[in-house]
Design an enzyme around this catalytic site. Sequence first.
Site, short mmCIF file in Angstrom:
data_model
loop_
_atom_site.label_atom_id
_atom_site.label_comp_id
_atom_site.label_asym_id
_atom_site.label_seq_id
_atom_site.Cartn_x
_atom_site.Cartn_y
_atom_site.Cartn_z
N ASP A 1 0.82 -1.21 0.00
CA ASP A 1 0.00 0.00 0.00
C ASP A 1 0.86 1.27 0.00
OD1 ASP A 1 0.97 -0.36 2.61
OD2 ASP A 1 -0.97 -0.98 3.38
N GLU B 1 -9.56 -1.97 5.60
CA GLU B 1 -10.11 -1.66 6.92
C GLU B 1 -11.41 -2.43 7.16
OE1 GLU B 1 -8.50 0.01 9.10
OE2 GLU B 1 -8.10 2.10 8.53
N HIS C 1 -7.05 -4.89 10.31
CA HIS C 1 -6.83 -4.60 8.89
C HIS C 1 -5.54 -5.26 8.39
CE1 HIS C 1 -4.53 -0.81 10.21
NE2 HIS C 1 -3.69 -1.38 9.36
N ASN D 1 -7.11 -3.24 14.65
CA ASN D 1 -8.52 -3.46 14.31
C ASN D 1 -8.70 -4.61 13.31
OD1 ASN D 1 -7.75 -2.39 11.86
ND2 ASN D 1 -9.01 -0.56 12.00
C1 GLP Z 1 -0.15 -0.11 8.48
C2 GLP Z 1 0.12 -0.90 7.20
C3 GLP Z 1 -0.16 -2.37 7.41
C4 GLP Z 1 0.55 -2.86 8.66
C5 GLP Z 1 0.01 -2.12 9.85
C6 GLP Z 1 0.58 -2.59 11.18
O1 GLP Z 1 -1.49 0.12 8.65
N1 GLP Z 1 -0.68 -0.43 6.10
O2 GLP Z 1 0.28 -3.10 6.28
O3 GLP Z 1 0.33 -4.22 8.82
O4 GLP Z 1 0.33 -0.76 9.65
O5 GLP Z 1 1.58 -1.74 11.61
P1 GLP Z 1 2.48 -1.95 12.89
O6 GLP Z 1 3.37 -3.06 12.58
O7 GLP Z 1 3.18 -0.64 13.03
O8 GLP Z 1 1.56 -2.23 14.01
#
Ligand code: GLP
Length: 244
Positions: free
Chosen positions: A67, A143, A138, A136
């Site tokens: 993304d 989402e 995702h 959450n």
């Molecule tokens: C963002 C990314 C996701 C990732 C998520 C978790 O939202 N788009 O791909 O999995 O963060 O992030 P963290 O590892 O900082 O909790």
Amino acid sequence: MNLQICNSADEAAARAAALVAKQLRDKPASVIGLPTGQTSIGIYDELVRLHERGMADFSRAHTLNLDEFVGLSSTDPGSFCAFMQRHLFRRVNIQADHVHFLEGTARSVEKECARYEAVIESLGGIDLQLLGVGANGHIGFNEPSLHLEARTHRAHLKLETRRASAGLFGGRVRDVPTEALSMGIATILGATSVVLVALGRTKARAIASLLTGRVSTMKPVSFLQLHREVSVIVDREAAAMLPR
Ligand code: GLP
């Protein structure tokens, strides 16, 4: 589903990096799907270490990130592209034209999303998709919602997700873009294998929803139950809500 519960974040990162390195050894021209986020940093540090020891060669690999924020150019320090340069690409031997990203400043979002799907197809699909997960539930930027998008699309980000990304913007939530481009659920499930890593208590609910036997659009991560080849690597805190 192959669940591995680790004693530390370092152990989880090492196990995930080892799976990526093995993929690169088994198939040097692998196509690897990559996430961003705090969880991924330790995995990338470990991959760099393996690379320095001659155990992870990226010279023939292609990468596709999950993304990117809408409105940020690839050189914007808050972009996921810049994040990836800092944490991985600059530190290993990947060829610049083998790094694939969604263009957050593309004039036509529809064309950009279609282009990305076409790139994935032209590379023969994703061999290994590395994933993190949001608190959450995702994955990528899919989402929780009544409906999920199957393919690469423009996603509206929830406030809690923007808060979680604020670190990239000096802690200022208002500076975190409200939209992103993201691979869809079917894009992710199209990968030959999936490796998901989750660390910490805040991820425990999301991880529990991944192992319930129920699939819900309100917990996008639960769709991974439809895939045959998923490794879930968690620490004890993220495993805290799993049934014994
Ligand atoms: C963002 C990314 C996701 C990732 C998520 C978790 O939202 N788009 O791909 O999995 O963060 O992030 P963290 O590892 O900082 O909790």
